[in-house]
Design an enzyme around this catalytic site. Structure first.
Site, PDB file in Angstrom:
ATOM      1  N   LYS A  83       0.830  -1.197   0.000  1.00  0.00           N
ATOM      2  CA  LYS A  83       0.000   0.000   0.000  1.00  0.00           C
ATOM      3  C   LYS A  83       0.870   1.255   0.000  1.00  0.00           C
ATOM      4  O   LYS A  83       0.661   2.172  -0.791  1.00  0.00           O
ATOM      5  CB  LYS A  83      -0.917   0.013   1.230  1.00  0.00           C
ATOM      6  N   LYS A 118      -8.705   1.030   4.404  1.00  0.00           N
ATOM      7  CA  LYS A 118      -8.138  -0.313   4.392  1.00  0.00           C
ATOM      8  C   LYS A 118      -6.907  -0.397   5.282  1.00  0.00           C
ATOM      9  O   LYS A 118      -6.222   0.599   5.528  1.00  0.00           O
ATOM     10  CB  LYS A 118      -7.782  -0.741   2.969  1.00  0.00           C
ATOM     11  N   ARG A 168      -5.016  -4.731 -13.057  1.00  0.00           N
ATOM     12  CA  ARG A 168      -3.734  -5.311 -12.640  1.00  0.00           C
ATOM     13  C   ARG A 168      -2.789  -5.221 -13.841  1.00  0.00           C
ATOM     14  O   ARG A 168      -2.967  -5.880 -14.854  1.00  0.00           O
ATOM     15  CB  ARG A 168      -3.916  -6.754 -12.193  1.00  0.00           C
ATOM     16  N   ARG A 183     -10.286  -6.292 -13.123  1.00  0.00           N
ATOM     17  CA  ARG A 183     -11.036  -7.105 -12.174  1.00  0.00           C
ATOM     18  C   ARG A 183     -12.300  -6.324 -11.816  1.00  0.00           C
ATOM     19  O   ARG A 183     -12.237  -5.348 -11.077  1.00  0.00           O
ATOM     20  CB  ARG A 183     -10.171  -7.428 -10.973  1.00  0.00           C
ATOM     21  N   ARG A 191     -15.774  -4.109  -4.476  1.00  0.00           N
ATOM     22  CA  ARG A 191     -14.401  -4.567  -4.670  1.00  0.00           C
ATOM     23  C   ARG A 191     -14.312  -5.429  -5.922  1.00  0.00           C
ATOM     24  O   ARG A 191     -15.193  -6.229  -6.201  1.00  0.00           O
ATOM     25  CB  ARG A 191     -13.931  -5.371  -3.456  1.00  0.00           C
ATOM     26  N   ASP A 231      -1.707  -1.952  -9.212  1.00  0.00           N
ATOM     27  CA  ASP A 231      -3.155  -1.830  -9.170  1.00  0.00           C
ATOM     28  C   ASP A 231      -3.513  -0.399  -9.543  1.00  0.00           C
ATOM     29  O   ASP A 231      -3.043   0.558  -8.905  1.00  0.00           O
ATOM     30  CB  ASP A 231      -3.697  -2.165  -7.781  1.00  0.00           C
ATOM     31  N   GLU A 239      -1.888   0.596  -5.602  1.00  0.00           N
ATOM     32  CA  GLU A 239      -0.994  -0.321  -4.894  1.00  0.00           C
ATOM     33  C   GLU A 239       0.131  -0.758  -5.823  1.00  0.00           C
ATOM     34  O   GLU A 239      -0.019  -0.768  -7.048  1.00  0.00           O
ATOM     35  CB  GLU A 239      -1.743  -1.562  -4.390  1.00  0.00           C
ATOM     36  N   ASN A 241       2.231  -4.170  -5.950  1.00  0.00           N
ATOM     37  CA  ASN A 241       2.296  -5.521  -5.384  1.00  0.00           C
ATOM     38  C   ASN A 241       3.623  -6.185  -5.757  1.00  0.00           C
ATOM     39  O   ASN A 241       3.901  -6.412  -6.937  1.00  0.00           O
ATOM     40  CB  ASN A 241       1.133  -6.355  -5.913  1.00  0.00           C
TER      41      ASN A 241
END
Length: 275
Positions: A83, A118, A168, A183, A191, A231, A239, A241
């Site tokens: 994050k 979050k 993604r 997504r 979400r 993301d 984000e 990842n």
């Protein structure tokens, strides 16, 4: 994975795999092997990045010192909270606040009216809340996320473009794959994570996507992060990842790609350069 003296050792077995969900791997005989020159270690463990995860990266740091190539780099895995790492590139991000203070988070919600809250160590959409200004449950959500003001939590302005999918974008050795996986949230779910029922649809990168990748990619490459998942919602990075980025197989299947082949080409090139 363990240490004997100052030597990183792994109990390893030969592995064969096949594309069959009913029986997708076979293992040979397990034996301890000291990790060093000539070895490549793929460090892929789901978050949370807890004390055990950190200890494993420290052991793998010793393997790296002995000559092994560790993907992704252990130091980078420790440095890049998924994050917080996005905020290394603030020009790419939506308005964001990270704090332990529930009152500050509540003020952020009041300013932006609709906010995503979050924890910093979640995955797969877990413990992500969508909060509107004036919502009756806001105080208890903030108390829960910050554990009474003792743990950091993140607030980001809600991006309505999530209805078009949480993108993604995969970086292989700093370079973006030409397609991302959108997504897309389903039903009454906000979400898009596949783990909570999001639908995956592969699409070509936009110019804005490439702009974001061009800012993040060189730093990831410099730090030895060979496989990274960005993301992106709408025009904004949310984000970075680095621990166990997914969606390779979904993009491969929809566009006939072989992203893993490119990754292993990059790994072999890194290993050859270090030899």
């Amino acid at each position: 994975l363990f240490l004997r003296g100052g030597e990183a050792i792994a109990r390893m077995a030969p592995l064969s795999v096949r594309d069959d969900p009913a029986g997708w791997f076979e293992l040979g005989e397990v034996a301890p092997v000291a990790l060093g020159r000539g070895h490549v270690v793929l460090m892929r463990k789901d978050p949370p990045v807890d004390a055990e995860y950190i200890h494993d990266t420290q052991i793998l740091g010793l393997a790296q010192h002995a000559g092994a190539l560790v993907v992704n780099d252990p130091q980078g895995l420790r440095d890049y909270n998924e994050k917080l790492a996005a905020l290394l590139f603030p020009e790419c991000c939506p308005p964001t606040l990270v704090t332990r203070d529930p009152a500050s988070l509540k003020a952020f919600v009041a300013e932006h009216r609709r906010t995503v809250l979050k924890p910093l160590d979640g995955m797969g959409g877990r413990s992500i809340f969508l909060v509107d200004h004036g919502e009756a449950n806001t105080n208890v959500i903030l108390e829960t996320l910050t554990q009474g003001g003792t743990s950091l939590a993140m607030a980001q302005r809600f991006l309505p473009e999530i209805s078009e999918g949480d993108k993604r974008i995969l970086l292989v050795d700093g370079e973006p794959v030409d397609y991302y996986l959108a997504r897309i949230p389903q039903g009454d779910e906000f979400r898009g994570n596949l783990a909570v029922g999001g639908r995956g649809e592969a699409r070509p990168l936009s110019e804005r996507d490439r702009w974001i990748a061009a800012r993040v990619g060189p730093e990831m490459k410099r730090r030895g992060m060979l496989l990274v998942g960005l993301d992106v919602i709408g025009d904004y990075l949310t984000e970075v990842n680095v621990t166990s980025p997914t969606c390779i197989r979904e993009i491969d299947a929809q566009f006939g790609l072989n992203i893993s082949s490119g990754l292993f080409d990059a790994i072999e090139a890194r290993a050859a350069a270090a030899a």
